[in-house]
Design a protein around this motif. Structure first.
Motif, mmCIF file in Angstrom:
data_model
loop_
_atom_site.group_PDB
_atom_site.id
_atom_site.type_symbol
_atom_site.label_atom_id
_atom_site.label_comp_id
_atom_site.label_asym_id
_atom_site.label_seq_id
_atom_site.Cartn_x
_atom_site.Cartn_y
_atom_site.Cartn_z
ATOM 1 N N ARG A 86 -27.474 2.287 -36.302
ATOM 2 C CA ARG A 86 -27.330 3.414 -35.165
ATOM 3 C C ARG A 86 -27.654 2.686 -33.966
ATOM 4 N N MET A 87 -27.683 1.375 -33.628
ATOM 5 C CA MET A 87 -28.290 0.990 -32.559
ATOM 6 C C MET A 87 -27.020 -0.401 -32.649
ATOM 7 N N VAL A 88 -27.080 -0.937 -33.726
ATOM 8 C CA VAL A 88 -26.084 -2.204 -34.230
ATOM 9 C C VAL A 88 -24.711 -1.126 -33.932
ATOM 10 N N GLN A 89 -24.079 -0.385 -34.709
ATOM 11 C CA GLN A 89 -23.073 0.479 -33.858
ATOM 12 C C GLN A 89 -22.807 0.130 -32.874
ATOM 13 N N GLU A 90 -23.952 0.769 -31.223
ATOM 14 C CA GLU A 90 -23.625 1.471 -30.417
ATOM 15 C C GLU A 90 -23.443 0.226 -29.360
ATOM 16 N N ILE A 91 -24.718 -1.448 -29.894
ATOM 17 C CA ILE A 91 -23.761 -1.926 -29.064
ATOM 18 C C ILE A 91 -22.772 -2.744 -29.889
ATOM 19 N N LYS A 92 -21.753 -2.639 -30.519
ATOM 20 C CA LYS A 92 -20.506 -3.321 -31.262
ATOM 21 C C LYS A 92 -19.884 -2.548 -30.196
ATOM 22 N N SER A 93 -19.908 -1.632 -29.512
ATOM 23 C CA SER A 93 -19.310 -0.862 -28.554
ATOM 24 C C SER A 93 -18.544 -1.436 -27.241
ATOM 25 N N ARG A 94 -20.222 -2.267 -26.960
ATOM 26 C CA ARG A 94 -19.960 -2.620 -26.018
ATOM 27 C C ARG A 94 -19.410 -4.256 -25.939
ATOM 28 N N TYR A 95 -19.666 -5.078 -27.265
ATOM 29 C CA TYR A 95 -19.023 -6.149 -27.800
ATOM 30 C C TYR A 95 -19.180 -7.082 -26.532
ATOM 31 N N MET A 96 -17.842 -6.571 -26.039
ATOM 32 C CA MET A 96 -17.437 -7.318 -24.591
ATOM 33 C C MET A 96 -17.710 -7.584 -23.409
ATOM 34 N N LYS A 97 -18.620 -6.644 -23.383
ATOM 35 C CA LYS A 97 -19.417 -7.157 -22.504
ATOM 36 C C LYS A 97 -20.703 -8.117 -22.681
ATOM 37 N N LEU A 98 -21.082 -8.894 -23.235
ATOM 38 C CA LEU A 98 -22.029 -9.895 -24.327
ATOM 39 C C LEU A 98 -21.651 -10.539 -23.302
ATOM 40 N N ASN A 99 -22.809 -11.277 -23.252
ATOM 41 C CA ASN A 99 -22.594 -12.911 -22.730
ATOM 42 C C ASN A 99 -21.813 -13.780 -24.170
ATOM 43 N N ALA A 100 -22.720 -14.937 -23.870
ATOM 44 C CA ALA A 100 -22.231 -15.927 -25.281
ATOM 45 C C ALA A 100 -23.343 -15.702 -25.551
ATOM 46 N N GLN A 101 -24.756 -16.146 -25.622
ATOM 47 C CA GLN A 101 -26.088 -16.317 -26.253
ATOM 48 C C GLN A 101 -26.154 -15.116 -27.322
ATOM 49 N N GLU A 102 -25.552 -13.464 -25.870
ATOM 50 C CA GLU A 102 -26.199 -12.507 -27.073
ATOM 51 C C GLU A 102 -25.044 -12.489 -28.238
ATOM 52 N N ARG A 103 -23.958 -12.719 -27.752
ATOM 53 C CA ARG A 103 -22.636 -12.562 -28.949
ATOM 54 C C ARG A 103 -23.573 -13.221 -29.885
ATOM 55 N N LYS A 104 -23.902 -14.318 -29.957
ATOM 56 C CA LYS A 104 -24.196 -15.085 -30.765
ATOM 57 C C LYS A 104 -25.602 -14.790 -32.290
ATOM 58 N N GLN A 105 -26.226 -13.703 -31.242
ATOM 59 C CA GLN A 105 -27.587 -13.393 -31.643
ATOM 60 C C GLN A 105 -26.780 -11.890 -31.953
ATOM 61 N N PHE A 106 -25.948 -11.182 -31.586
ATOM 62 C CA PHE A 106 -25.340 -10.047 -32.151
ATOM 63 C C PHE A 106 -24.832 -9.633 -33.199
ATOM 64 N N ASP A 107 -23.681 -11.742 -33.539
ATOM 65 C CA ASP A 107 -23.273 -11.376 -34.501
ATOM 66 C C ASP A 107 -24.583 -11.557 -35.819
ATOM 67 N N MET A 108 -25.361 -12.234 -35.938
ATOM 68 C CA MET A 108 -26.172 -12.658 -36.496
ATOM 69 C C MET A 108 -26.649 -11.038 -37.271
ATOM 70 N N ILE A 109 -27.511 -10.985 -36.027
ATOM 71 C CA ILE A 109 -28.039 -9.153 -36.424
ATOM 72 C C ILE A 109 -26.723 -8.373 -37.175
ATOM 73 N N ALA A 110 -25.783 -8.511 -36.574
ATOM 74 C CA ALA A 110 -24.622 -7.895 -37.339
ATOM 75 C C ALA A 110 -24.428 -7.457 -38.468
ATOM 76 N N LYS A 111 -24.470 -8.978 -39.194
ATOM 77 C CA LYS A 111 -24.204 -9.912 -40.659
ATOM 78 C C LYS A 111 -25.732 -9.369 -41.175
ATOM 79 N N ARG A 112 -26.562 -9.228 -40.887
ATOM 80 C CA ARG A 112 -27.857 -8.628 -41.242
ATOM 81 C C ARG A 112 -28.464 -7.051 -42.174
#
Length: 77
Positions: A8-34
């Protein structure tokens, strides 16, 4: 934290993906893949997920909501 909460948290953050900075996007991409692979997150990744979720989805108190409503309605009493 359960796998359902994590997803649920991953899906919610995915809706705000464009607001993430570059480092957060990289971290989030790894978390979303897992998450897509149905893997459990380690404690460090889970802490990062919680931190991002708290940053982009802050908990609002009833007082905050009341103040916002008063501001919208113009009722400042």
């Amino acid at each position: 934290m359960t796998a359902v909460d994590q997803h649920r948290m991953v899906q919610e953050i995915k809706s705000r993906y464009m607001k993430l900075n570059a480092q957060e996007r990289k971290q989030f991409d790894m978390i979303a893949k897992r998450d897509r692979d149905d893997e459990d997150l380690d404690s460090f990744s889970l802490a990062q997920l919680r931190q991002m979720h708290t940053k982009y989805f802050p908990k609002l108190s009833k007082q905050d909501l009341d103040d916002a409503w008063k501001k919208l309605t113009g009722n400042h009493s």
